[in-house]
Design a protein around this motif. Structure first.
Motif, PDB file in Angstrom:
ATOM      1  N   UNK A   2      -8.392  15.169   3.548  1.00  0.00           N
ATOM      2  CA  UNK A   2      -8.942  13.993   2.860  1.00  0.00           C
ATOM      3  C   UNK A   2      -8.016  12.794   3.033  1.00  0.00           C
ATOM      4  N   UNK A   3      -6.702  13.025   2.994  1.00  0.00           N
ATOM      5  CA  UNK A   3      -5.755  11.913   3.166  1.00  0.00           C
ATOM      6  C   UNK A   3      -5.894  11.276   4.550  1.00  0.00           C
ATOM      7  N   UNK A   4      -5.995  12.107   5.593  1.00  0.00           N
ATOM      8  CA  UNK A   4      -6.155  11.560   6.940  1.00  0.00           C
ATOM      9  C   UNK A   4      -7.473  10.808   7.051  1.00  0.00           C
ATOM     10  N   UNK A   5      -8.534  11.342   6.438  1.00  0.00           N
ATOM     11  CA  UNK A   5      -9.814  10.647   6.413  1.00  0.00           C
ATOM     12  C   UNK A   5      -9.656   9.279   5.763  1.00  0.00           C
ATOM     13  N   UNK A  63     -10.262   5.551   7.450  1.00  0.00           N
ATOM     14  CA  UNK A  63     -11.277   4.646   6.896  1.00  0.00           C
ATOM     15  C   UNK A  63     -10.653   3.320   6.473  1.00  0.00           C
ATOM     16  N   UNK A  64      -9.565   3.379   5.718  1.00  0.00           N
ATOM     17  CA  UNK A  64      -8.944   2.140   5.234  1.00  0.00           C
ATOM     18  C   UNK A  64      -8.333   1.335   6.373  1.00  0.00           C
ATOM     19  N   UNK A  65      -7.927   2.014   7.454  1.00  0.00           N
ATOM     20  CA  UNK A  65      -7.390   1.293   8.614  1.00  0.00           C
ATOM     21  C   UNK A  65      -8.458   0.409   9.253  1.00  0.00           C
ATOM     22  N   UNK A  69     -12.464   3.473   0.355  1.00  0.00           N
ATOM     23  CA  UNK A  69     -12.699   4.915   0.422  1.00  0.00           C
ATOM     24  C   UNK A  69     -12.545   5.537  -0.951  1.00  0.00           C
ATOM     25  N   UNK A  70     -13.460   6.468  -1.274  1.00  0.00           N
ATOM     26  CA  UNK A  70     -13.376   7.259  -2.503  1.00  0.00           C
ATOM     27  C   UNK A  70     -13.720   8.699  -2.177  1.00  0.00           C
TER      28      UNK A  70
END
Length: 472
Positions: free
Chosen positions: A125-128, A132-134, A139-140
């Motif tokens: 989830x952290x890598x996702x 996404x934020x990059x 993201x939630x």
């Protein structure tokens, strides 16, 4: 005399054995229990070859085709479930008419597969979130609680709720990794304390009111303004056929009370699926207890604001009326693979990843379709393909997939795994998902020590390239 009795006994025995088969041929049952797939006739040949699964397929077909099967299942479960309080057909008969799924009991009593497996889910989830934020999007991640997490008091006697489970451990890792996580459990428990009923008594899911509170909690987590629908009128109808009620009592499924909100869908344009008759009719179909035609849902609402991409399960589908009424563009998908490789900040403003509590282990079943993020400042022992470490590569639609399994002694519960690619002395390092490619590795067991990285633009590896793995 003995010979005659023996012949009669044998004939009666054979006739008795033939009764079910004859009944299947003459009066085949077309009904299924709960979410079972319909019975399919077994085929002797498959893809031009002799079907080696014909025995299993015939057994499944025969079992599901026995006449009056639904009535028999209903009678049996009524006797052993409702009267004796025993588990039947993966359904638990709780107190006050509440039904629960057996699938959620491990989480309820605190069975945790391993700390490493839960950490792998959090790292995935952290890598996702990083990917996404990059791209400039919000993201939630959120977890829809199992029904017994919110209503433990109606569980059958003998099940003791544990304070520690997979969700509680995952929440710790999510906090450590600074994941934008919305705790629907905390939100729903606070609302429940005010007397609201948020789940369906004969179903695994929340009702429309629970979905509304879940929607508002997620919107708050994303930040910005949103329509809360707090003053929206609704009706409560006793017409919902619950999924676990169908499993337990297929011949006479008891209905649940469901909330229906009075929303106007007339100006919303459904891109997928298309509205054949009217928007109201399509929404009624999408929101029914049948759960059909909802794999991908795309809408445009001229009165809405912003855009959202939601990777979800059936809990997320229950939030559909509020999402399509709030957003200008809604893309809702029910898929095993989280795919945002082509997304940018002009396509989606918000990204939501929702998963039900009892399925948390499935987060690491399938590798998200995201390119591995490149990182700096990572060094350490480099592991290559040898007897204890499998480090493999393949071309994956123009990208390079690096995958494998590492020696357990090299990986701790909280290790992160990186892929190093050196070409002519130039090294680039990417963070890998801690997910095992079981199909590619031809193994049925999902290892906690696997990894996968999809690297953009390196589909064909130069012969002088060196690929290795670093564990931190």
């Amino acid at each position: 005399m003995k010979k005659t009795i023996g012949i009669i006994y044998t004939a009666v025995f054979i006739a008795a054995c033939c009764v079910p088969l004859s009944a299947v041929l003459i009066f085949p049952s077309s009904g299924t229990a709960g979410k079972e797939d319909a019975a399919k006739q077994p085929q002797l040949f498959s893809d031009g070859k002799l079907n080696d699964r014909i025995g299993t397929e015939f057994d499944d077909y025969f079992t599901k085709s026995i006449p009056f099967r639904s009535q028999v299942i209903t009678a049996q479960n009524t006797l052993t479930g409702a009267l004796l309080g025993k588990e039947n057909n993966n359904v638990l008969t709780g107190k006050n008419g509440w039904l629960y799924t057996k699938e959620s009991t491990d989480e309820f009593i605190g069975v945790i597969k391993s700390s490493r497996s839960v950490h792998n889910a959090a790292e995935t989830i952290r890598i996702m979130q990083d990917c996404v934020t990059a791209k400039g999007m919000n993201f939630v991640f959120t977890v829809a609680p199992d029904k017994n997490e919110i209503y433990p008091e109606n569980m059958p006697a003998g099940y003791i709720k544990s304070e520690k489970n997979t969700l509680s451990l995952l929440e710790k890792y999510l906090k450590d990794d600074k994941i934008n996580y919305v705790s629907l459990k905390d939100e729903l428990l606070s609302v429940k304390d005010n007397g609201a009923v948020l789940y369906l008594t004969g179903d695994t899911h929340w009702n429309g009111l629970g979905a509304l509170y879940g929607y508002n909690a997620i919107m708050k987590g994303l930040g910005g303004s949103h329509e809360s629908f707090s003053g929206t009128e609704y009706t409560v109808r006793n017409d919902w056929y619950g999924d676990i009620a169908k499993m337990a009592y297929p011949a006479g499924t008891p209905v649940c009370s469901q909330y229906y909100f009075d929303l106007d869908y007339s100006k919303i344009r459904f891109l997928q699926p298309r509205a054949v008759q009217s928007n109201d009719k399509l929404m009624e179909e999408l929101m029914s207890d049948k759960e059909e035609n909802d794999t991908t849902i795309r809408t445009v609402n001229p009165a809405g604001k912003g855009s959202v991409y939601i990777s979800r399960d059936s809990f997320g589908r229950a939030m559909l009326p509020f999402l399509v009424s709030n957003y200008r563009t809604t893309y809702m998908t029910r898929t095993r693979s989280f795919d945002l490789r082509g997304a940018d900040k002009n396509k989606y403003r918000d990204v939501v990843y929702e998963m039900v509590e009892r399925k948390l282990d499935s987060i690491t079943d399938t590798v998200p379709l995201l390119y591995a993020p490149q990182v700096e400042g990572i060094s350490g022992e480099k592991l290559r393909n040898d007897g204890k470490n499998k480090v493999l590569v393949k071309n994956d639609n123009g990208a390079l997939k690096v995958y494998g399994i590492l020696d357990e002694k090299k990986v701790s519960d909280e290790s992160r795994i990186y892929v190093s690619i050196s070409i002519d002395g130039n090294e680039r390092i990417y963070e890998a998902f801690p997910i095992t490619e079981t199909e590619l590795l031809k193994t049925e067991k999902k290892s906690d020590f696997g990894f996968t990285a999809l690297i953009e633009g390196l589909g064909d590896m130069p012969q002088n390239a060196e690929v290795s793995v670093i564990v931190k």
